[in-house]
Design a protein around this motif. Sequence first.
Motif, PDB file in Angstrom:
ATOM      1  N   ILE A 130       0.811  -1.183   0.159  1.00 19.94           N
ATOM      2  CA  ILE A 130       0.039  -0.060   0.258  1.00 19.94           C
ATOM      3  C   ILE A 130       1.006   1.347  -0.071  1.00 19.94           C
ATOM      4  O   ILE A 130       0.479   2.171   0.419  1.00 19.94           O
ATOM      5  CB  ILE A 130      -1.020   0.095   1.217  1.00 19.94           C
ATOM      6  CG1 ILE A 130      -0.174  -0.177   2.592  1.00 19.94           C
ATOM      7  CG2 ILE A 130      -1.829  -1.221   1.122  1.00 19.94           C
ATOM      8  CD1 ILE A 130      -1.067   0.305   3.735  1.00 19.94           C
ATOM      9  N   PHE A 131       1.981   1.087  -0.530  1.00 18.18           N
ATOM     10  CA  PHE A 131       2.762   2.302  -0.635  1.00 18.18           C
ATOM     11  C   PHE A 131       3.296   2.429  -2.102  1.00 18.18           C
ATOM     12  O   PHE A 131       3.295   1.396  -2.826  1.00 18.18           O
ATOM     13  CB  PHE A 131       4.125   2.392   0.205  1.00 18.18           C
ATOM     14  CG  PHE A 131       4.821   1.297   0.233  1.00 18.18           C
ATOM     15  CD1 PHE A 131       5.821   1.029  -0.303  1.00 18.18           C
ATOM     16  CD2 PHE A 131       4.474   0.444   1.422  1.00 18.18           C
ATOM     17  CE1 PHE A 131       6.656  -0.130  -0.148  1.00 18.18           C
ATOM     18  CE2 PHE A 131       5.297  -0.804   1.599  1.00 18.18           C
ATOM     19  CZ  PHE A 131       6.401  -1.003   0.813  1.00 18.18           C
ATOM     20  N   GLY A 132       3.648   3.533  -2.726  1.00 12.85           N
ATOM     21  CA  GLY A 132       3.938   3.877  -4.147  1.00 12.85           C
ATOM     22  C   GLY A 132       5.156   2.852  -4.793  1.00 12.85           C
ATOM     23  O   GLY A 132       5.887   2.335  -3.921  1.00 12.85           O
ATOM     24  N   GLY A 133       4.990   2.681  -6.100  1.00 13.40           N
ATOM     25  CA  GLY A 133       6.012   1.958  -6.706  1.00 13.40           C
ATOM     26  C   GLY A 133       5.419   1.074  -7.727  1.00 13.40           C
ATOM     27  O   GLY A 133       6.227   0.337  -8.491  1.00 13.40           O
ATOM     28  N   GLY A 134       4.166   0.818  -7.650  1.00 13.92           N
ATOM     29  CA  GLY A 134       3.433  -0.269  -8.529  1.00 13.92           C
ATOM     30  C   GLY A 134       2.686   0.376  -9.334  1.00 13.92           C
ATOM     31  O   GLY A 134       1.859   1.309  -8.845  1.00 13.92           O
ATOM     32  N   GLU A 135       2.539   0.088 -10.763  1.00 14.98           N
ATOM     33  CA  GLU A 135       1.613   0.657 -11.842  1.00 14.98           C
ATOM     34  C   GLU A 135       1.075  -0.319 -12.606  1.00 14.98           C
ATOM     35  O   GLU A 135       1.730  -1.192 -12.980  1.00 14.98           O
ATOM     36  CB  GLU A 135       2.613   1.693 -12.777  1.00 14.98           C
ATOM     37  CG  GLU A 135       2.867   2.947 -11.766  1.00 14.98           C
ATOM     38  CD  GLU A 135       1.926   3.862 -11.749  1.00 14.98           C
ATOM     39  OE1 GLU A 135       0.768   3.529 -12.156  1.00 14.98           O
ATOM     40  OE2 GLU A 135       1.949   4.858 -10.817  1.00 14.98           O
ATOM     41  N   VAL A 136      -0.043   0.063 -13.044  1.00 13.17           N
ATOM     42  CA  VAL A 136      -1.001  -0.971 -13.962  1.00 13.17           C
ATOM     43  C   VAL A 136      -0.369  -0.478 -15.442  1.00 13.17           C
ATOM     44  O   VAL A 136      -0.073   0.689 -15.643  1.00 13.17           O
ATOM     45  CB  VAL A 136      -2.225  -0.850 -14.142  1.00 13.17           C
ATOM     46  CG1 VAL A 136      -2.951  -1.541 -15.104  1.00 13.17           C
ATOM     47  CG2 VAL A 136      -2.894  -1.123 -12.548  1.00 13.17           C
ATOM     48  N   LEU A 137      -0.057  -1.463 -16.322  1.00 19.79           N
ATOM     49  CA  LEU A 137       0.530  -1.206 -17.784  1.00 19.79           C
ATOM     50  C   LEU A 137      -0.702  -1.598 -18.773  1.00 19.79           C
ATOM     51  O   LEU A 137      -1.163  -2.559 -18.485  1.00 19.79           O
ATOM     52  CB  LEU A 137       1.640  -1.947 -18.129  1.00 19.79           C
ATOM     53  CG  LEU A 137       2.962  -1.666 -17.052  1.00 19.79           C
ATOM     54  CD1 LEU A 137       4.142  -2.628 -17.360  1.00 19.79           C
ATOM     55  CD2 LEU A 137       3.228  -0.129 -17.154  1.00 19.79           C
ATOM     56  N   GLU A 138      -1.153  -0.477 -19.476  1.00 17.87           N
ATOM     57  CA  GLU A 138      -2.155  -0.649 -20.541  1.00 17.87           C
ATOM     58  C   GLU A 138      -1.676  -0.434 -22.018  1.00 17.87           C
ATOM     59  O   GLU A 138      -0.709   0.195 -22.061  1.00 17.87           O
ATOM     60  CB  GLU A 138      -3.215   0.164 -20.002  1.00 17.87           C
ATOM     61  CG  GLU A 138      -3.942  -0.092 -18.790  1.00 17.87           C
ATOM     62  CD  GLU A 138      -5.137   0.989 -18.531  1.00 17.87           C
ATOM     63  OE1 GLU A 138      -5.716   1.583 -19.482  1.00 17.87           O
ATOM     64  OE2 GLU A 138      -5.348   1.132 -17.096  1.00 17.87           O
ATOM     65  N   ARG A 139      -2.447  -0.951 -22.860  1.00 14.19           N
ATOM     66  CA  ARG A 139      -2.194  -0.749 -24.362  1.00 14.19           C
ATOM     67  C   ARG A 139      -3.862  -0.679 -24.759  1.00 14.19           C
ATOM     68  O   ARG A 139      -4.539  -1.536 -24.597  1.00 14.19           O
ATOM     69  CB  ARG A 139      -1.586  -1.920 -24.960  1.00 14.19           C
ATOM     70  CG  ARG A 139      -0.110  -2.121 -24.807  1.00 14.19           C
ATOM     71  CD  ARG A 139       0.422  -1.093 -25.640  1.00 14.19           C
ATOM     72  NE  ARG A 139       1.903  -1.500 -25.782  1.00 14.19           N
ATOM     73  CZ  ARG A 139       2.918  -0.753 -25.875  1.00 14.19           C
ATOM     74  NH1 ARG A 139       2.594   0.554 -26.240  1.00 14.19           N
ATOM     75  NH2 ARG A 139       4.318  -1.120 -26.011  1.00 14.19           N
ATOM     76  N   LYS A 165       5.693   3.854 -16.452  1.00 17.10           N
ATOM     77  CA  LYS A 165       4.292   3.658 -17.035  1.00 17.10           C
ATOM     78  C   LYS A 165       4.404   4.469 -18.402  1.00 17.10           C
ATOM     79  O   LYS A 165       4.034   4.101 -19.241  1.00 17.10           O
ATOM     80  CB  LYS A 165       3.215   4.001 -15.954  1.00 17.10           C
ATOM     81  CG  LYS A 165       1.777   4.045 -16.578  1.00 17.10           C
ATOM     82  CD  LYS A 165       0.929   4.176 -15.645  1.00 17.10           C
ATOM     83  CE  LYS A 165      -0.484   4.037 -16.127  1.00 17.10           C
ATOM     84  NZ  LYS A 165      -1.550   4.187 -15.202  1.00 17.10           N
ATOM     85  N   SER A 166       4.962   5.775 -18.053  1.00 19.97           N
ATOM     86  CA  SER A 166       4.924   6.811 -19.206  1.00 19.97           C
ATOM     87  C   SER A 166       5.766   6.377 -20.330  1.00 19.97           C
ATOM     88  O   SER A 166       5.153   6.600 -21.479  1.00 19.97           O
ATOM     89  CB  SER A 166       5.352   8.178 -18.766  1.00 19.97           C
ATOM     90  OG  SER A 166       6.909   8.202 -18.530  1.00 19.97           O
ATOM     91  N   VAL A 167       6.856   5.794 -20.124  1.00 17.61           N
ATOM     92  CA  VAL A 167       7.617   5.432 -21.242  1.00 17.61           C
ATOM     93  C   VAL A 167       7.229   4.015 -21.999  1.00 17.61           C
ATOM     94  O   VAL A 167       7.394   3.548 -23.127  1.00 17.61           O
ATOM     95  CB  VAL A 167       9.328   4.996 -20.797  1.00 17.61           C
ATOM     96  CG1 VAL A 167       9.926   6.489 -20.350  1.00 17.61           C
ATOM     97  CG2 VAL A 167       9.448   3.976 -19.896  1.00 17.61           C
ATOM     98  N   PHE A 168       6.247   3.190 -21.067  1.00 17.57           N
ATOM     99  CA  PHE A 168       5.823   2.037 -21.496  1.00 17.57           C
ATOM    100  C   PHE A 168       4.859   2.341 -22.720  1.00 17.57           C
ATOM    101  O   PHE A 168       4.704   1.699 -23.708  1.00 17.57           O
ATOM    102  CB  PHE A 168       4.976   1.152 -20.523  1.00 17.57           C
ATOM    103  CG  PHE A 168       4.394  -0.058 -20.905  1.00 17.57           C
ATOM    104  CD1 PHE A 168       5.174  -1.067 -21.349  1.00 17.57           C
ATOM    105  CD2 PHE A 168       2.983  -0.109 -21.060  1.00 17.57           C
ATOM    106  CE1 PHE A 168       4.728  -2.561 -21.815  1.00 17.57           C
ATOM    107  CE2 PHE A 168       2.482  -1.225 -21.628  1.00 17.57           C
ATOM    108  CZ  PHE A 168       3.164  -2.323 -21.821  1.00 17.57           C
ATOM    109  N   ALA A 169       4.139   3.483 -22.555  1.00 14.54           N
ATOM    110  CA  ALA A 169       3.330   3.822 -23.465  1.00 14.54           C
ATOM    111  C   ALA A 169       3.880   4.106 -24.988  1.00 14.54           C
ATOM    112  O   ALA A 169       3.187   4.008 -25.847  1.00 14.54           O
ATOM    113  CB  ALA A 169       2.355   5.130 -23.246  1.00 14.54           C
ATOM    114  N   GLU A 170       5.216   4.559 -24.892  1.00 14.53           N
ATOM    115  CA  GLU A 170       5.981   4.750 -26.184  1.00 14.53           C
ATOM    116  C   GLU A 170       6.811   3.629 -26.678  1.00 14.53           C
ATOM    117  O   GLU A 170       7.411   3.738 -27.839  1.00 14.53           O
ATOM    118  CB  GLU A 170       7.028   5.854 -25.961  1.00 14.53           C
ATOM    119  CG  GLU A 170       6.091   7.134 -25.483  1.00 14.53           C
ATOM    120  CD  GLU A 170       7.322   8.215 -24.623  1.00 14.53           C
ATOM    121  OE1 GLU A 170       8.689   7.865 -24.822  1.00 14.53           O
ATOM    122  OE2 GLU A 170       6.716   9.191 -23.969  1.00 14.53           O
ATOM    123  N   LEU A 171       6.927   2.377 -25.968  1.00 15.97           N
ATOM    124  CA  LEU A 171       7.513   1.447 -26.372  1.00 15.97           C
ATOM    125  C   LEU A 171       6.707   0.630 -27.238  1.00 15.97           C
ATOM    126  O   LEU A 171       5.705   0.347 -27.065  1.00 15.97           O
ATOM    127  CB  LEU A 171       8.110   0.260 -25.147  1.00 15.97           C
ATOM    128  CG  LEU A 171       9.190   1.227 -24.147  1.00 15.97           C
ATOM    129  CD1 LEU A 171       9.282   0.052 -23.140  1.00 15.97           C
ATOM    130  CD2 LEU A 171      10.463   1.335 -24.951  1.00 15.97           C
TER     131      LEU A 171
END
Length: 172
Positions: A130-139, A165-171
């Motif tokens: 329950i603390f930061g560092g985890g993100e959902v990845l979407e396409r 997460k932001s760079v995943f959107a560009e990969l």
Amino acid sequence: MEKREIETIVREVLAKLEKETATFPGLVEANGGKTHVTMPLALAVRLIEKIEAKAAEWNMRVVTAVSDAAGRPVAVHCMDGAYIGSFDVALNKTYTSIAFQMSTARLGCLSGPGESLYGIQFTNEGRIVIFGGGEVLERDGVIVGALGVSGGSAEQDTALAAYGKSVFAELE
């Protein structure tokens, strides 16, 4: 339109489709059958490499994990000097993000004292972070996996995962 122009357009479309299926192959041959891939290993590794480069810029040593849409680990990298305990934390951040379809930072806000999800971190055999560092990845609005970063402060991990997460959107 000339035949040459049509052939050129067809080649461009086929090349684009080939590139897309190389990134997200969908069904792939598996041991004796086929399986659906939501997070290809090559893509997970490229994402981790981007995050490790940013972590090095920020003088951080982290463990980065990427899981598929079912929460199964696809790749985990431990930077030299990262905390040993960060391995499990990074994996659990991916699990948490997939299990609740939100970032671990967001879940942290919803699970504070007096909030509707207070105590949720004690469920799921202790795997909930329950603390930061985890993100959902979407396409295209579809969850394909999750990212977990551990090794810095909660704020640093949150920032690094948001970067991922932001760079995943560009990969591709």
